[in-house]
Enzyme design. Structure first.
Site, PDB file in Angstrom:
ATOM      1  CB  SER A  59      -0.919   0.009   1.230  1.00  0.00           C
ATOM      2  OG  SER A  59      -1.736  -1.136   1.233  1.00  0.00           O
TER       3      SER A  59
HETATM    4  N1  SAM Z   1      -0.096  -5.491   4.257  1.00  0.00           N
HETATM    5  C1  SAM Z   1       0.562  -5.671   2.983  1.00  0.00           C
HETATM    6  C2  SAM Z   1       1.907  -5.042   2.922  1.00  0.00           C
HETATM    7  O1  SAM Z   1       2.295  -4.353   3.886  1.00  0.00           O
HETATM    8  O2  SAM Z   1       2.590  -5.253   1.901  1.00  0.00           O
HETATM    9  C3  SAM Z   1      -0.271  -5.216   1.811  1.00  0.00           C
HETATM   10  C4  SAM Z   1      -1.328  -6.163   1.527  1.00  0.00           C
HETATM   11  S1  SAM Z   1      -1.991  -6.232  -0.082  1.00  0.00           S
HETATM   12  C5  SAM Z   1      -2.718  -4.634  -0.267  1.00  0.00           C
HETATM   13  C6  SAM Z   1      -3.353  -7.326   0.305  1.00  0.00           C
HETATM   14  C7  SAM Z   1      -2.931  -8.746   0.620  1.00  0.00           C
HETATM   15  O3  SAM Z   1      -4.068  -9.455   1.114  1.00  0.00           O
HETATM   16  C8  SAM Z   1      -2.450  -9.518  -0.601  1.00  0.00           C
HETATM   17  O4  SAM Z   1      -1.155  -9.993  -0.346  1.00  0.00           O
HETATM   18  C9  SAM Z   1      -3.458 -10.653  -0.739  1.00  0.00           C
HETATM   19  O5  SAM Z   1      -2.889 -11.854  -1.231  1.00  0.00           O
HETATM   20  C10 SAM Z   1      -3.944 -10.796   0.693  1.00  0.00           C
HETATM   21  N2  SAM Z   1      -5.248 -11.445   0.874  1.00  0.00           N
HETATM   22  C11 SAM Z   1      -6.373 -11.321   0.129  1.00  0.00           C
HETATM   23  N3  SAM Z   1      -7.363 -12.092   0.654  1.00  0.00           N
HETATM   24  C12 SAM Z   1      -6.846 -12.701   1.758  1.00  0.00           C
HETATM   25  C13 SAM Z   1      -7.361 -13.606   2.738  1.00  0.00           C
HETATM   26  N4  SAM Z   1      -8.608 -14.057   2.707  1.00  0.00           N
HETATM   27  N5  SAM Z   1      -6.546 -14.009   3.729  1.00  0.00           N
HETATM   28  C14 SAM Z   1      -5.261 -13.568   3.813  1.00  0.00           C
HETATM   29  N6  SAM Z   1      -4.714 -12.731   2.913  1.00  0.00           N
HETATM   30  C15 SAM Z   1      -5.495 -12.288   1.904  1.00  0.00           C
END
Ligand code: SAM
Length: 212
Positions: A59
């Site tokens: 993000s």
């Molecule tokens: N917090 C992260 C960082 O600091 O880089 C950014 C996260 S990115 C915007 C969103 C993440 O959520 C992705 O890596 C995606 O694979 C994960 N995601 C989506 N659905 C999910 C779920 N049900 N459980 C765990 N992770 C999930």
């Protein structure tokens, strides 16, 4: 990395309304370059989201700083993060003194963060799986932060949160979301606040979006 780039980012975040010195100090000291692919490192100190592979993003620093400020992290808080991604948000929470539990659904991102944790000697508990069901083994949590967007707040988060605890989660449709802050006042009484205009990748799982 130049020191001036870090200072410039902190100034940008201050101008955009981030006031917490603790959060700004964490952003300055956790090296965002470590969490992005080599080709993106020159952009690491810009206030922009960046691709991290697998169609996912790290993000924008402003969004990370805003969510972290809303979470009001205290030393030793037990925090559940959903969506480990690059691990940057988890590393910031860890820098602020929290015990972090983080769940990622992509095996590629999960594996690369395991390697990075080893390299940076980070102590964060990570799990591969569907974060929409939370992580009951270590509940209850002081705070829950969700870094992907959902149509509704997954039910498990309410039961896995301590009384007095907070959830920060982007809620909305596929194109735009509000940042919702939920405070658990008693066993079944919650205070809600929201902040408009965010855009996240979807939270895909049993109690989130059913597909990417
Ligand atoms: N917090 C992260 C960082 O600091 O880089 C950014 C996260 S990115 C915007 C969103 C993440 O959520 C992705 O890596 C995606 O694979 C994960 N995601 C989506 N659905 C999910 C779920 N049900 N459980 C765990 N992770 C999930």
């Amino acid at each position: 990395m130049l020191n001036s780039q870090r200072k410039e980012l902190i100034e940008t975040l201050r101008k955009k309304g981030i006031t917490s010195d603790l959060v700004l100090d964490a952003i300055k000291n956790v090296n965002r370059e470590d969490f992005v692919p080599d080709i993106m490192k020159i952009h690491a100190w810009e206030d922009v989201p960046l691709p991290i592979g697998n169609g996912q993003t790290i993000s924008q620093p402003y969004t990370v700083a805003f969510m972290t400020s809303l979470l009001d992290v205290k030393k030793n808080d037990k925090i559940l993060e959903i969506g480990t991604g690059s691990g940057y948000q988890a590393a910031l929470l860890n820098y602020l003194g929290a015990q972090v539990y983080s769940i990622e659904r992509s095996i590629e991102l999960y594996n690369s963060f395991l390697k990075l944790m080893d390299k940076l000697q980070l102590r964060i508990m990570v799990r591969l799986g569907d974060g929409t069901i939370g992580w009951n083994d270590f509940a209850p949590y002081d705070k829950i932060i969700v870094t992907a967007s959902s149509p509704t707040i997954p039910k498990s988060y309410f039961s896995q949160l301590k009384i007095g605890g907070k959830i920060v989660i982007p809620i909305g449709d596929r194109f735009q979301q509000e940042m919702q802050v939920v405070e658990k006042l008693t066993g079944n009484d919650y205070k809600m606040e929201s902040y408009p205009n965010f855009k996240f990748v979807p939270l895909v799982g049993i109690d989130g979006w059913k597909s990417e």
